[in-house]
Design an enzyme around this catalytic site. Structure first.
Site, PDB file in Angstrom:
ATOM      1  N   TYR A  37      12.919 -26.813 -16.945  1.00  0.00           N
ATOM      2  CA  TYR A  37      12.749 -25.101 -16.389  1.00  0.00           C
ATOM      3  C   TYR A  37      12.428 -24.728 -15.121  1.00  0.00           C
ATOM      4  O   TYR A  37      12.007 -24.869 -14.204  1.00  0.00           O
ATOM      5  CB  TYR A  37      11.567 -24.865 -17.370  1.00  0.00           C
ATOM      6  N   HIS A 117      13.535 -36.306 -22.833  1.00  0.00           N
ATOM      7  CA  HIS A 117      13.275 -34.487 -23.002  1.00  0.00           C
ATOM      8  C   HIS A 117      15.177 -34.912 -24.348  1.00  0.00           C
ATOM      9  O   HIS A 117      16.169 -35.116 -22.823  1.00  0.00           O
ATOM     10  CB  HIS A 117      13.908 -33.807 -22.120  1.00  0.00           C
TER      11      HIS A 117
END
Length: 298
Positions: A37, A117
């Site tokens: 992010y 992830h």
């Protein structure tokens, strides 16, 4: 906290701080982040927002290392760190480095949950099962992390993890929503049988379930006319009971016994308040029954 990296639209540090403060004061205690992010920007902003606070549970992710680069732009994150670039790495060494660097950015001694992830590529899937997971398992045994998970936008690979490893939790984005219950066919049954918790994310399917208008996005691209028609019909069912589409979307995943929480991204304190209010609206069982009979939720 993808929004803290400036997902699609920039936010200020003050926006991030007020979002966290409002969430915590509203009784929301689970916060998720990732190196992905904003290439670390989300974790750094979250560190400042959480400074001096307690009583929260925090997760981050491994799989993307941040390595030095020059003027590395990012089309998805407006507030990205341009001094680094992402590199996929699911090796044991990569896991250890990723967690060490995340803890530095977060200014924490540990995190509660670490997700593997997006190991979508078959090579990454195999490496994650053979290298990343065992490295995390050793950390869990030592008490350095409390839980191991996998976080993805598809259900097939997480189902493999549930069957082939001893993971604790799965973060599934966009695959168990009012509009798309793909995960109910494979992931949710095996998770329930093995006692693996499910966190439902992406429950608005990247926007279409928040504002179903022409041009709205489904899975991060403009929704097809067929998808838009389905959503408008779902909206019509709930509106007939005086219930907003967003209330239904936020509450739907928790109707499955394997789903323990719904994860949403907020970029302001106002969004936290609006989502909390929508989540707390009472929905009559008859509305859910009408939806099931319509077959629009499958």
């Amino acid at each position: 906290t993808a929004t803290f990296g400036g997902l699609y639209t920039s936010i200020t540090d003050e926006d991030a701080f007020s979002t966290v403060n409002t969430a915590l004061s509203s009784g929301i205690t689970y916060i998720d982040t990732a190196p992905h992010y904003g290439k670390g920007r989300g974790e750094k902003r979250l560190a400042k927002a959480l400074a001096g606070k307690s009583g929260f549970h925090l997760s981050t992710k491994i799989g993307r290392l941040l390595v030095p680069a020059i003027n590395s732009l990012d089309s998805d994150f407006a507030d990205t760190d341009m001094s680094v670039v992402r590199e996929f790495d699911y090796s044991a060494d990569g896991v250890e480095r990723s967690i060490r660097e995340s803890l530095e950015r977060l200014e924490m001694d540990y995190v509660d949950i670490v997700y593997i992830h997006d190991p979508d590529d078959p090579i990454y899937t195999q490496q994650s099962i053979k290298e990343a997971y065992p490295a995390l398992e050793k950390m869990r045994e030592k008490g350095l992390i409390k839980a191991i998970g996998v976080g993805m936008n598809q259900s097939a690979v997480p189902t493999r993890f549930v069957n082939e490893t001893d993971i604790d939790i799965v973060l599934i984005a966009g695959r168990y929503t009012l509009l798309d219950q793909g995960a109910a066919k494979d992931l949710l049954p095996v998770a329930l049988a093995r006692g693996v918790d499910i966190i439902a994310a992406g429950v608005l399917n990247s926007g279409i379930l928040a504002n179903p208008v022409s041009g709205a996005t489904f899975d991060y691209v403009p929704a097809s006319p067929e998808i838009l028609r389905r959503v408008l019909r779902i909206k019509e069912i709930f509106n007939s009971y005086g219930i907003s589409l967003i209330s239904a979307a936020l509450q739907f995943p928790l109707r499955h016994p394997s789903v323990k929480a719904v994860l949403v991204g907020c970029r302001s304190s106002q969004e936290v308040i609006e989502n909390t209010n929508a989540f707390n609206v009472s929905i009559p069982e008859q509305a859910w029954e009408d939806l099931a009979r319509s077959h629009l939720d499958s």
